[in-house]
Design a protein around this motif. Structure first.
Motif, PDB file in Angstrom:
ATOM      1  N   THR A 212      -8.376 -40.744  19.918  1.00 11.35           N
ATOM      2  CA  THR A 212      -8.481 -41.750  20.977  1.00 11.35           C
ATOM      3  C   THR A 212      -8.232 -43.145  20.419  1.00 11.35           C
ATOM      4  OG1 THR A 212     -10.105 -40.415  22.143  1.00 11.35           O
ATOM      5  CG2 THR A 212      -9.984 -42.725  22.731  1.00 11.35           C
TER       6      THR A 212
ATOM      7  N   GLU B  73     -11.692 -40.791  30.919  1.00 12.28           N
ATOM      8  CA  GLU B  73     -11.828 -39.348  30.682  1.00 12.28           C
ATOM      9  C   GLU B  73     -12.534 -39.081  29.351  1.00 12.28           C
ATOM     10  OE1 GLU B  73      -8.889 -35.491  29.897  1.00 12.28           O
ATOM     11  OE2 GLU B  73      -8.108 -37.291  30.902  1.00 12.28           O
ATOM     12  N   ASP B  74     -12.126 -39.822  28.314  1.00 11.89           N
ATOM     13  CA  ASP B  74     -12.740 -39.641  26.993  1.00 11.89           C
ATOM     14  C   ASP B  74     -14.208 -40.057  27.005  1.00 11.89           C
ATOM     15  OD1 ASP B  74     -10.336 -38.754  25.971  1.00 11.89           O
ATOM     16  OD2 ASP B  74      -9.715 -40.730  25.274  1.00 11.89           O
TER      17      ASP B  74
ATOM     18  N   THR C 240     -26.156 -33.752  26.661  1.00 11.07           N
ATOM     19  CA  THR C 240     -26.566 -32.431  26.184  1.00 11.07           C
ATOM     20  C   THR C 240     -27.384 -32.533  24.913  1.00 11.07           C
ATOM     21  OG1 THR C 240     -24.565 -31.429  27.116  1.00 11.07           O
ATOM     22  CG2 THR C 240     -25.737 -30.177  25.427  1.00 11.07           C
TER      23      THR C 240
ATOM     24  N   LYS D 109      -7.303 -42.612  30.922  1.00  6.94           N
ATOM     25  CA  LYS D 109      -7.503 -41.762  29.735  1.00  6.94           C
ATOM     26  C   LYS D 109      -8.803 -42.144  29.032  1.00  6.94           C
ATOM     27  CE  LYS D 109      -6.312 -38.747  26.573  1.00  6.94           C
ATOM     28  NZ  LYS D 109      -7.424 -38.961  25.607  1.00  6.94           N
TER      29      LYS D 109
ATOM     30  N   ALA E  19     -16.229 -40.038  29.576  1.00  3.35           N
ATOM     31  CA  ALA E  19     -16.988 -39.046  30.347  1.00  3.35           C
ATOM     32  C   ALA E  19     -17.323 -37.821  29.484  1.00  3.35           C
ATOM     33  CB  ALA E  19     -16.195 -38.626  31.580  1.00  3.35           C
ATOM     34  N   LYS E  20     -16.359 -37.381  28.677  1.00  4.09           N
ATOM     35  CA  LYS E  20     -16.586 -36.218  27.807  1.00  4.09           C
ATOM     36  C   LYS E  20     -17.663 -36.518  26.770  1.00  4.09           C
ATOM     37  CE  LYS E  20     -11.922 -34.268  28.188  1.00  4.09           C
ATOM     38  NZ  LYS E  20     -10.662 -33.950  27.445  1.00  4.09           N
ATOM     39  N   LEU E  21     -17.568 -37.697  26.153  1.00  9.78           N
ATOM     40  CA  LEU E  21     -18.542 -38.062  25.128  1.00  9.78           C
ATOM     41  C   LEU E  21     -19.931 -38.258  25.730  1.00  9.78           C
ATOM     42  CD1 LEU E  21     -16.410 -40.565  23.015  1.00  9.78           C
ATOM     43  CD2 LEU E  21     -17.151 -38.273  22.348  1.00  9.78           C
ATOM     44  N   GLU E  22     -19.984 -38.838  26.923  1.00 10.71           N
ATOM     45  CA  GLU E  22     -21.284 -39.034  27.573  1.00 10.71           C
ATOM     46  C   GLU E  22     -21.913 -37.691  27.963  1.00 10.71           C
ATOM     47  OE1 GLU E  22     -20.421 -41.767  30.740  1.00 10.71           O
ATOM     48  OE2 GLU E  22     -20.894 -43.527  29.495  1.00 10.71           O
ATOM     49  N   ALA E  23     -21.060 -36.729  28.297  1.00  9.95           N
ATOM     50  CA  ALA E  23     -21.576 -35.392  28.612  1.00  9.95           C
ATOM     51  C   ALA E  23     -22.164 -34.750  27.360  1.00  9.95           C
ATOM     52  CB  ALA E  23     -20.453 -34.521  29.175  1.00  9.95           C
ATOM     53  N   GLN E  24     -21.467 -34.921  26.223  1.00  8.71           N
ATOM     54  CA  GLN E  24     -21.972 -34.406  24.944  1.00  8.71           C
ATOM     55  C   GLN E  24     -23.283 -35.088  24.582  1.00  8.71           C
ATOM     56  OE1 GLN E  24     -19.029 -34.507  21.803  1.00  8.71           O
ATOM     57  NE2 GLN E  24     -17.391 -34.024  23.226  1.00  8.71           N
TER      58      GLN E  24
END
Length: 210
Positions: A50, A196-197, A207, A193, A199-204
């Protein structure tokens, strides 16, 4: 050059936060005000990161945290020392060395969370730069359209020179609008983009903090 100033700020912010600040203090001081000569895409095993690498004073500066994460390497800041451990190094240790205590596991989990937070902050700084660029391009688009309206609504003239000058001005404004439209599209794609990146990191991160 303003563009590179934003980018350099983003890289430095990401580096400082990702390493708890003090480890890169001296390096940051030497880079402030330096000229950024270029920007390069960094690929690890064919996949682009990224964050991009930049060239400052003839030296390439890559996003260390993103590179280490993509390689599956562990990275930890201990005072003014950055420790990087590859999977090979970890597997070469004896069972006694690799046996982790609950406290150490907790520390590693906290470092992982800090890494995610640092990457999110770094990407957001890049996103902010392109959002500012998008706003500037959209403002310019309004001015170009206004200029075309002005030229189109000018009183008719029988003077050949005046007619030719108006024609050239109108063509120039239309060309600028087309070029600006391409930039607006490009900026929106970059921002999407980054969203999107993030959102993915915030989801990780969500968790990992459960």
């Amino acid at each position: 050059m303003k563009k590179w100033s934003y980018l350099l700020s983003g890289v430095l912010i990401g580096a400082v936060i990702a390493t708890a600040g003090s480890a890169f203090a001296d390096q940051v001081k030497t880079l402030i005000g330096a000229k950024v000569a270029g920007e390069y895409t960094v690929k690890v095993n064919g996949s682009a990161l990224t964050e991009n690498a930049i060239v400052v004073d003839g030296k390439a500066h890559v996003p260390l945290r993103a590179v280490s994460d993509s390689l599956g390497a562990g990275i930890k800041v201990d005072g003014k020392t950055i420790q990087i451990e590859t999977q090979t190094q970890a597997s070469a240790k004896s069972p006694a060395e690799t046996k982790k205590k609950p406290q150490q596991e907790s520390e590693n989990s906290q470092i992982y969370i800090q890494n995610l937070e640092a990457r999110i902050t770094s990407i957001k700084s890049y996103k902010s730069f392109w959002e500012n660029s998008l706003k500037g391009a959209e403002d310019s688009q309004v001015k170009y359209n206004k200029r075309i309206d002005e030229l189109t609504n000018l009183p008719a003239s029988n003077d050949p020179i005046t007619q030719e000058n108006r024609k050239k001005s109108l063509a120039s404004a239309q060309e600028a609008i087309e070029e600006n439209s391409k930039q607006i599209t490009e900026y929106k794609e970059k921002i999407a983009k980054y969203d999107e990146d993030i959102a993915k990191l915030e989801a990780q991160l969500a968790t990992s903090t459960k």
